[in-house]
Scaffold this active site. Structure first.
Site, PDB file in Angstrom:
ATOM      1  CB  CYS A  78     -40.812 -31.679  28.990  1.00  0.00           C
ATOM      2  SG  CYS A  78     -39.796 -32.441  27.745  1.00  0.00           S
ATOM      3  CB  CYS A  89     -31.265 -24.781  39.833  1.00  0.00           C
ATOM      4  SG  CYS A  89     -30.852 -23.568  38.572  1.00  0.00           S
ATOM      5  CB  CYS A 122     -34.542 -21.562  38.366  1.00  0.00           C
ATOM      6  SG  CYS A 122     -33.969 -21.562  40.068  1.00  0.00           S
ATOM      7  CB  CYS A 132     -29.097 -20.789  41.650  1.00  0.00           C
ATOM      8  SG  CYS A 132     -30.721 -21.557  41.800  1.00  0.00           S
ATOM      9  CB  CYS A 138     -30.875 -18.355  39.407  1.00  0.00           C
ATOM     10  SG  CYS A 138     -31.082 -19.814  38.361  1.00  0.00           S
TER      11      CYS A 138
HETATM   12 ZN   LIG Z   1     -31.666 -21.652  39.647  1.00  0.00          ZN
END
Ligand SMILES: [Zn+2]
Length: 152
Positions: free
Chosen positions: A140, A71, A119, A74, A122
Site C-alpha cells: 500500500c 523512489c 526504500c 533517490c 535512501c
Molecule cells: Zn529512495
C-alpha cells in the site's frame, strides 16, 4: 529509604529501556537522507515522519501504462507496472516490489502491528505491506513517494 530505592530501580529500568531504543532510532534515522531537494513538505512528512497521504488523492491510482515506479527521493526503481492492481483502498497498490527494492520494519503506531517498508537505497518511508486481498501481499503505497516513468 523505600521510596528512594523504588525510584532508583525505576530510573535503572528507564535507562535500560531507552538504551535499547536509542541506537535503533539513531541508526534508522541516519539511513534517511534528502537526495531530491525539490521534495514538497507533504512528501517529506510521509518519507521522514511516516505520515500518510489522503486516500484517492494520488493521480497514480489511475496510472495503467507500462513502466516503472521510482523512489521520488533517490530515483531507485521500486515497482513494475505489471505488479500494480486496483485494491479499491484509494492508494496505489502492488502485489510485489522489484527484488531488493525495500527493507521492512515492524511499526506499532496507531495501536496496530503493521509492516512498514522503506526504500533500500535512501531509507525513506513509502508505505505498509498487508497480507490481505486476493493476492497474498499488498504493498500500500503513498503515491507522493513515487515517480512513474514509461518503459522505453
Ligand atoms: Zn529512495
Amino acid at each position: 529509604m523505600k521510596i528512594y530505592r523504588r525510584n532508583f530501580f525505576k530510573l535503572i529500568g528507564i535507562s535500560i529501556f531507552s538504551s535499547f531504543l536509542l541506537p535503533y532510532k539513531l541508526l534508522y534515522s541516519a539511513t534517511k537522507k534528502i537526495i531530491n531537494l525539490d521534495l514538497s513538505d507533504k512528501q517529506k512528512s510521509i518519507m521522514f515522519d511516516e505520515a500518510t497521504e489522503r486516500p484517492y488523492s494520488s493521480p497514480l491510482n489511475h496510472e495503467k501504462r507500462n513502466g516503472f515506479f521510482h523512489c521520488a527521493n533517490c530515483g531507485a526503481k521500486l515497482f513494475s507496472s505489471k505488479a500494480k492492481f486496483d485494491s479499491g483502498t484509494g492508494w496505489p497498490s502492488f502485489t510485489e516490489s522489484l527484488p531488493g527494492a525495500f527493507k521492512t520494519k515492524i511499526d506499532y503506531s496507531l495501536g496496530m502491528k503493521r509492516i512498514e517498508y522503506h526504500c533500500a537505497n535512501c531509507g525513506v518511508h513509502h508505505g505498509h505491506v498487508f497480507a490481505d486481498g486476493l493476492q497474498k501481499k499488498r504493498f500500500c503505497s503513498n503515491g507522493l513517494c513515487l515517480i512513474f516513468k514509461l518503459e522505453n
